[in-house]
Design a protein around this motif. Structure first.
Motif, mmCIF file in Angstrom:
data_model
loop_
_atom_site.group_PDB
_atom_site.id
_atom_site.type_symbol
_atom_site.label_atom_id
_atom_site.label_comp_id
_atom_site.label_asym_id
_atom_site.label_seq_id
_atom_site.Cartn_x
_atom_site.Cartn_y
_atom_site.Cartn_z
ATOM 1 N N UNK A 44 13.167 6.009 1.431
ATOM 2 C CA UNK A 44 12.815 6.534 0.117
ATOM 3 C C UNK A 44 12.087 5.480 -0.693
ATOM 4 N N UNK A 45 11.012 5.923 -1.348
ATOM 5 C CA UNK A 45 10.305 5.056 -2.300
ATOM 6 C C UNK A 45 10.215 5.805 -3.613
ATOM 7 N N UNK A 46 10.549 5.141 -4.706
ATOM 8 C CA UNK A 46 10.385 5.740 -6.031
ATOM 9 C C UNK A 46 9.760 4.718 -6.963
ATOM 10 N N UNK B 133 10.070 9.921 -7.057
ATOM 11 C CA UNK B 133 10.025 9.695 -5.611
ATOM 12 C C UNK B 133 8.658 10.060 -5.042
ATOM 13 N N UNK B 134 8.156 9.235 -4.133
ATOM 14 C CA UNK B 134 6.835 9.475 -3.539
ATOM 15 C C UNK B 134 6.955 10.489 -2.400
ATOM 16 N N UNK B 135 6.260 11.602 -2.577
ATOM 17 C CA UNK B 135 6.261 12.650 -1.557
ATOM 18 C C UNK B 135 4.811 13.026 -1.257
ATOM 19 N N UNK C 151 -0.843 4.207 1.821
ATOM 20 C CA UNK C 151 -0.212 4.458 3.123
ATOM 21 C C UNK C 151 1.041 5.294 2.865
ATOM 22 N N UNK C 152 1.438 6.059 3.863
ATOM 23 C CA UNK C 152 2.652 6.851 3.717
ATOM 24 C C UNK C 152 3.733 6.296 4.645
ATOM 25 N N UNK C 153 4.957 6.325 4.145
ATOM 26 C CA UNK C 153 6.085 5.883 4.966
ATOM 27 C C UNK C 153 6.661 7.102 5.689
ATOM 28 N N UNK D 53 0.831 -1.218 0.000
ATOM 29 C CA UNK D 53 0.000 0.000 0.000
ATOM 30 C C UNK D 53 0.866 1.268 0.000
ATOM 31 N N UNK D 54 2.076 1.162 0.541
ATOM 32 C CA UNK D 54 3.002 2.310 0.474
ATOM 33 C C UNK D 54 3.418 2.594 -0.967
#
Ligand code: ADP
Ligand code: MG
Length: 256
Positions: free
Chosen positions: A72-74, A79-81, A66-68, A60-61
């Motif tokens: 870092x997630x891309x 990149x997810x911000x 969902x947010x972490x 889900x992130x």
């Protein structure tokens, strides 16, 4: 990263999914711990592990359901911000199929499939309907197009949900236990559709499932999670034949 991952798992080219030292908490409870995961374009991954280990939270992130809080997630280099426009884009790029279908009950099957393409992708209705029929044919229920979800079996509804995701032409497809809410006789028809999608190639798939025959048949890599960590990962043959970690061995002994 697990010490059991072999050189053959090394990702080449820019990974389409990148997670680096990702951690997440629900209140005081740490649900993800330093997750490092790189997924190559077209790679098919099965994620398994005990209930509560963080599998759903991890995937889900990846589409920002969902947010972490750390790391870092891309997705495909983006990149997810917290940027909201970017959340729209990532939802477009990353399709998700849930345990409980999540179809709109007041819309027909065809309307469920064309809603996103028409309103989000701005496709003309005729084009969206043609694409929808193509995917309904692919999941083998074109004759159900004008019915409402409540008139379909669970297996048919889940196939609609898969077709709906495909209509958005996602770069990555996430599946969260797509067969675990189904009656046993309907599991196969959904797995067959997923196997077809996987064997066609090209689609990057991350699938949380305990269907180990599916994992053996189509996964490039099986990941075992426990207590918010990736404990072990390997190609399916090695994963099932010689699990390294005691927790993996214990888990497999319970489900196989
Ligand atoms: P899995 O999919 O492996 O069963 P989840 O990611 O759903 O695991 O959940 C991991 C842990 O986080 C569980 O202990 C669960 O109770 C907890 N959890 C999940 N979602 C929430 C939430 N929204 N708020 C608080 N705790 C949650
Ligand atoms: Mg879950």
């Amino acid at each position: 990263m697990s010490n059991s991952s072999s050189a053959s798992l090394a990702v080449t080219g820019q990974p389409i999914v990148e997670m680096e030292k990702v951690s997440k908490w629900y209140g005081d409870f740490q649900v993800l711990r330093d997750i490092d995961l790189q997924v190559a374009r077209g790679e098919r991954i099965v994620i398994c592990g005990p209930s509560g280990s963080g599998k759903s939270t991890l995937i889900r992130c990846l589409n920002r359901l969902e947010t972490h809080q750390q790391g870092r997630i891309a997705i495909d280099g983006m990149e997810l911000t917290d940027d909201l426009r970017q959340v729209d884009r990532v939802r477009r790029d990353v399709g998700m199929v849930f345990q409980h279908f999540n179809l709109f009950p007041h819309l027909t099957v065809l309307e469920n499939l064309t809603l996103g393409p028409i309103w989000v992708l701005k496709q003309p209705r005729a084009e969206a309907e043609a694409t929808a029929m193509k995917y309904l044919t692919r999941v083998r229920i074109p004759e159900q197009a004008h019915k409402f979800p409540g008139q379909l079996s669970g297996g048919q509804q889940q196939r609609v949900a898969i077709a709906r995701s495909l209509c958005m032409a996602p770069k990555v497809m996430l599946f969260d236990e797509p067969t675990s809410a189904l009656d046993p006789e309907m599991v196969k028809e959904v797995l067959d559709v997923m196997v077809g999608l996987a064997e066609e190639g090209g689609m990057t798939m991350l699938c949380v499932t305990h269907e180990m025959a599916f994992a053996r048949q189509v996964a490039d890599r099986v990941i075992f999670m426990d207590a918010g960590q990736i404990v072990e990962q390997n190609d399916p043959e090695s994963f099932f034949a010689s699990p390294q970690h005691p927790r993996t061995q214990q888990f497999l002994a319970q489900i196989l």
